[in-house]
Design a protein around this motif. Structure first.
Motif, PDB file in Angstrom:
ATOM      1  N   GLY A   1       0.793  -1.229   0.000  1.00  0.00           N
ATOM      2  CA  GLY A   1       0.000   0.000   0.000  1.00  0.00           C
ATOM      3  C   GLY A   1       0.820   1.271   0.000  1.00  0.00           C
ATOM      4  N   LEU A   2       2.096   1.186  -0.327  1.00  0.00           N
ATOM      5  CA  LEU A   2       2.963   2.367  -0.267  1.00  0.00           C
ATOM      6  C   LEU A   2       2.735   3.318  -1.439  1.00  0.00           C
ATOM      7  CD1 LEU A   2       6.300   0.644   0.853  1.00  0.00           C
ATOM      8  CD2 LEU A   2       4.636   1.860   2.281  1.00  0.00           C
ATOM      9  N   HIS A   3       2.279   2.784  -2.568  1.00  0.00           N
ATOM     10  CA  HIS A   3       2.067   3.641  -3.739  1.00  0.00           C
ATOM     11  C   HIS A   3       1.034   4.728  -3.456  1.00  0.00           C
ATOM     12  CE1 HIS A   3      -1.134   0.686  -3.976  1.00  0.00           C
ATOM     13  NE2 HIS A   3      -1.777   1.474  -4.816  1.00  0.00           N
ATOM     14  N   SER A   4       0.050   4.437  -2.610  1.00  0.00           N
ATOM     15  CA  SER A   4      -1.009   5.400  -2.329  1.00  0.00           C
ATOM     16  C   SER A   4      -0.529   6.543  -1.447  1.00  0.00           C
ATOM     17  CB  SER A   4      -2.195   4.698  -1.663  1.00  0.00           C
ATOM     18  OG  SER A   4      -1.818   4.176  -0.403  1.00  0.00           O
ATOM     19  N   LYS A   5       0.667   6.406  -0.886  1.00  0.00           N
ATOM     20  CA  LYS A   5       1.214   7.444  -0.006  1.00  0.00           C
ATOM     21  C   LYS A   5       2.194   8.343  -0.751  1.00  0.00           C
ATOM     22  CE  LYS A   5       0.791   4.259   3.888  1.00  0.00           C
ATOM     23  NZ  LYS A   5      -0.451   4.877   4.395  1.00  0.00           N
ATOM     24  N   MET A   6       2.341   8.126  -2.055  1.00  0.00           N
ATOM     25  CA  MET A   6       3.276   8.920  -2.850  1.00  0.00           C
ATOM     26  C   MET A   6       2.569   9.620  -3.994  1.00  0.00           C
ATOM     27  SD  MET A   6       6.595   6.358  -3.005  1.00  0.00           S
ATOM     28  CE  MET A   6       5.702   4.901  -3.555  1.00  0.00           C
ATOM     29  N   LYS A   7       3.220  10.624  -4.487  1.00  0.00           N
ATOM     30  CA  LYS A   7       2.698  11.349  -5.638  1.00  0.00           C
ATOM     31  C   LYS A   7       3.238  10.708  -6.914  1.00  0.00           C
ATOM     32  CE  LYS A   7       2.289  15.950  -7.668  1.00  0.00           C
ATOM     33  NZ  LYS A   7       2.508  17.398  -7.457  1.00  0.00           N
ATOM     34  N   LEU A   8       2.379  10.363  -7.823  1.00  0.00           N
ATOM     35  CA  LEU A   8       2.790   9.748  -9.076  1.00  0.00           C
ATOM     36  C   LEU A   8       3.541  10.756  -9.937  1.00  0.00           C
ATOM     37  CD1 LEU A   8       2.788   7.577 -11.288  1.00  0.00           C
ATOM     38  CD2 LEU A   8       0.522   8.418 -11.962  1.00  0.00           C
ATOM     39  N   LEU A   9       4.721  10.361 -10.383  1.00  0.00           N
ATOM     40  CA  LEU A   9       5.494  11.155 -11.335  1.00  0.00           C
ATOM     41  C   LEU A   9       5.518  10.379 -12.646  1.00  0.00           C
ATOM     42  CD1 LEU A   9       8.507  12.180  -9.044  1.00  0.00           C
ATOM     43  CD2 LEU A   9       6.382  13.449  -9.456  1.00  0.00           C
ATOM     44  N   LEU A  10       4.656  10.777 -13.561  1.00  0.00           N
ATOM     45  CA  LEU A  10       4.503  10.053 -14.818  1.00  0.00           C
ATOM     46  C   LEU A  10       5.588  10.495 -15.802  1.00  0.00           C
ATOM     47  CD1 LEU A  10       2.637   8.038 -16.353  1.00  0.00           C
ATOM     48  CD2 LEU A  10       1.434  10.054 -17.251  1.00  0.00           C
ATOM     49  N   PRO A  11       6.492   9.600 -16.192  1.00  0.00           N
ATOM     50  CA  PRO A  11       7.574  10.002 -17.099  1.00  0.00           C
ATOM     51  C   PRO A  11       7.167   9.911 -18.558  1.00  0.00           C
ATOM     52  CG  PRO A  11       7.892   7.727 -16.452  1.00  0.00           C
ATOM     53  CD  PRO A  11       6.627   8.202 -15.755  1.00  0.00           C
ATOM     54  N   VAL A  12       7.909  10.619 -19.381  1.00  0.00           N
ATOM     55  CA  VAL A  12       7.797  10.480 -20.831  1.00  0.00           C
ATOM     56  C   VAL A  12       9.186  10.184 -21.365  1.00  0.00           C
ATOM     57  CG1 VAL A  12       5.807  12.002 -21.047  1.00  0.00           C
ATOM     58  CG2 VAL A  12       8.111  12.966 -21.185  1.00  0.00           C
ATOM     59  N   ALA A  13       9.248   9.589 -22.524  1.00  0.00           N
ATOM     60  CA  ALA A  13      10.540   9.252 -23.115  1.00  0.00           C
ATOM     61  C   ALA A  13      11.371  10.508 -23.333  1.00  0.00           C
ATOM     62  CB  ALA A  13      10.335   8.521 -24.437  1.00  0.00           C
ATOM     63  N   ALA A  14      12.650  10.428 -23.027  1.00  0.00           N
ATOM     64  CA  ALA A  14      13.550  11.560 -23.252  1.00  0.00           C
ATOM     65  C   ALA A  14      13.757  11.770 -24.744  1.00  0.00           C
ATOM     66  CB  ALA A  14      14.886  11.305 -22.569  1.00  0.00           C
ATOM     67  N   THR A  15      13.928  13.001 -25.129  1.00  0.00           N
ATOM     68  CA  THR A  15      14.217  13.319 -26.524  1.00  0.00           C
ATOM     69  C   THR A  15      15.711  13.161 -26.794  1.00  0.00           C
ATOM     70  OG1 THR A  15      14.621  15.661 -26.076  1.00  0.00           O
ATOM     71  CG2 THR A  15      12.337  14.991 -26.515  1.00  0.00           C
ATOM     72  N   ASP A  16      16.064  13.115 -28.055  1.00  0.00           N
ATOM     73  CA  ASP A  16      17.472  13.079 -28.438  1.00  0.00           C
ATOM     74  C   ASP A  16      18.215  14.276 -27.866  1.00  0.00           C
ATOM     75  OD1 ASP A  16      18.121  10.762 -29.838  1.00  0.00           O
ATOM     76  OD2 ASP A  16      18.976  11.906 -31.509  1.00  0.00           O
ATOM     77  N   CYS A  17      17.573  15.427 -27.935  1.00  0.00           N
ATOM     78  CA  CYS A  17      18.190  16.656 -27.435  1.00  0.00           C
ATOM     79  C   CYS A  17      18.486  16.538 -25.942  1.00  0.00           C
ATOM     80  CB  CYS A  17      17.276  17.848 -27.719  1.00  0.00           C
ATOM     81  SG  CYS A  17      17.943  19.436 -27.167  1.00  0.00           S
ATOM     82  N   GLU A  18      17.547  16.001 -25.190  1.00  0.00           N
ATOM     83  CA  GLU A  18      17.755  15.844 -23.749  1.00  0.00           C
ATOM     84  C   GLU A  18      18.895  14.873 -23.454  1.00  0.00           C
ATOM     85  OE1 GLU A  18      13.408  16.632 -21.717  1.00  0.00           O
ATOM     86  OE2 GLU A  18      13.703  14.740 -22.797  1.00  0.00           O
TER      87      GLU A  18
END
Length: 397
Positions: free
Chosen positions: A70-87
């Motif tokens: 049940g630890l996921h419910s105690k955290m804020k979801l950080l939804l990632p996206v794929a990094a760009t070539d530039c990044e």
């Protein structure tokens, strides 16, 4: 069931997890609870990381156990996206990224993907073999750690967790040590380019954090600290006591180190670090290959030892943190470790009994979170450790 039979059961269940990633419990939505701790997660990220040959299915087990407690419910979801070539080019060379893209395309079309004689293969051989969907995997991993760094910069959270990053061996134009992209370096560079001036990097993996150290070897803005096994012939062969400098500290260790010795040493190392470097952000890589039971079979640490170090870090620095995963090849024990560390970071007590969930049977026969240390001898005697600390304390090395 014998050892070989047990492994085959684990492998078959893990393969089923990967196949059904969009159907199993990982598809459940997170709580909207806006806690100070952020958790980097997406189904695509888990699927990509779980396809890496050396840690196949590990990410799914980690996330599954975190959810079971049940630890996921105690955290804020950080939804990632794929990094760009530039990044990714903020650290990696354009030539290296283009090669990864070309190899990925050739594998997809069933073409010959090995380098021609004399051509640089950018490390894509042996322990970093070319694999299907490699460019997508690299960009997902890079994007996940950039998401953690962006959450710190935007102050969405004070602590960000990305157990699916932490690939510390990759260099600017070379894959190395199962690491195709150095997402840690990308995250540090993002922090530096967005107002953070002095960043402390702590590496608790069994192996020397050579890729991160090399990236910032000439920077006064980043201090790298690595505690790791060091002996002739052990990968990556760097990180000896003579490799120390003003802004990098290496703590080379011998086999068999246990919780009590490791934590005591870690406390003293942190005291040295604090006397020299005033960090405004701390990044910690928590590789699980130091645990007893890892196939490398070198250190004799349990969850408590690494957990005590993480607690000490949090109490020692009033700064934002990013916690990364890393090595660890007994994937069940790594899922135990990173779940336990998540509870410590959150300040939440969890029981030793593993809750019933879809992966429950994999944790037999104990069905317990914690593991016991072995009886192996600790080769790090007091004379050796005192010699290490005396060298580290000498400001003239």
């Amino acid at each position: 069931m014998n050892e070989n039979g047990e492994k085959s059961v684990v492998q078959s269940i893990v393969e089923q997890l990967i196949e059904n990633v969009s159907k199993n419990e990982n598809s459940q939505s997170f709580s909207a609870n806006k806690a100070v701790v952020g958790y980097v997660y997406s189904e695509q990220l888990l699927k990509c990381v779980s396809c890496l040959p050396k840690v196949k299915g590990r990410a799914l087990l980690v996330d599954g156990l975190i959810r079971a407690f049940g630890l996921h419910s105690k955290m804020k979801l950080l939804l990632p996206v794929a990094a760009t070539d530039c990044e990714m080019r903020s650290f990696h060379s354009e030539e290296y990224l283009n090669y990864i893209r070309r190899v990925t395309q050739q594998i997809a079309s069933n073409s010959e993907f090995f380098a021609d004689d004399g051509e640089n293969d950018f490390g894509l051989s042996y322990d970093c073999a070319p694999i299907p969907h490699l460019y997508e995997i690299v960009s997902q991993i890079a994007g996940s750690s950039l998401r953690a760094a962006k959450a710190i910069v935007s102050q969405d959270c004070k602590i960000a967790i990305n157990w699916f990053g932490g690939w510390h061996h990759a260099h600017r134009d070379e894959a190395s040590g199962f690491c195709y992209v150095n997402d840690i370096v990308l995250a540090i560079l993002y922090l530096l380019s967005n107002g953070y001036k002095r960043i402390l990097y702590i590496d608790l993996d069994l192996h020397h954090g050579d890729g991160v150290e090399a990236a910032f070897a000439h920077s006064s803005k980043v201090m790298t600290v690595s505690l790791h096994k060091h002996e002739v012939g052990f990968f990556p062969g760097t990180g000896g006591i003579k490799d120390n400098g003003f802004n990098n500290i290496n703590v080379p260790l011998k086999d068999g180190i246990d919780d009590e010795t490791y934590v005591c040493l870690f406390k003293k190392v942190i005291q040295i670090v604090k006397s020299r470097f005033d960090a405004d952000a701390v990044i910690c890589q928590c590789g699980g290959d130091t645990l007893v039971g890892d196939p490398f079979d070198c250190f004799n640490l349990t969850l408590h030892g690494i957990g005590n170090c993480v607690q000490l870090l949090i109490s020692s620095f009033d700064t934002p943190f990013i916690f990364f995963g890393g090595g660890g090849y007994n994937i069940l024990n790594v899922s135990r470790l990173w779940t336990y560390l998540t509870s410590i970071i959150l300040g939440v007590h969890i029981n030793n009994q593993i809750p019933d969930h879809s992966n429950f049977l994999l944790y037999r026969p104990s069905y317990e979170l914690h593991i016991e240390k072995s009886s192996r001898k600790n080769l790090n005697d007091s004379s050796y450790l005192n010699s290490l600390l005396n060298t580290l304390s000498d400001s003239n090395y």
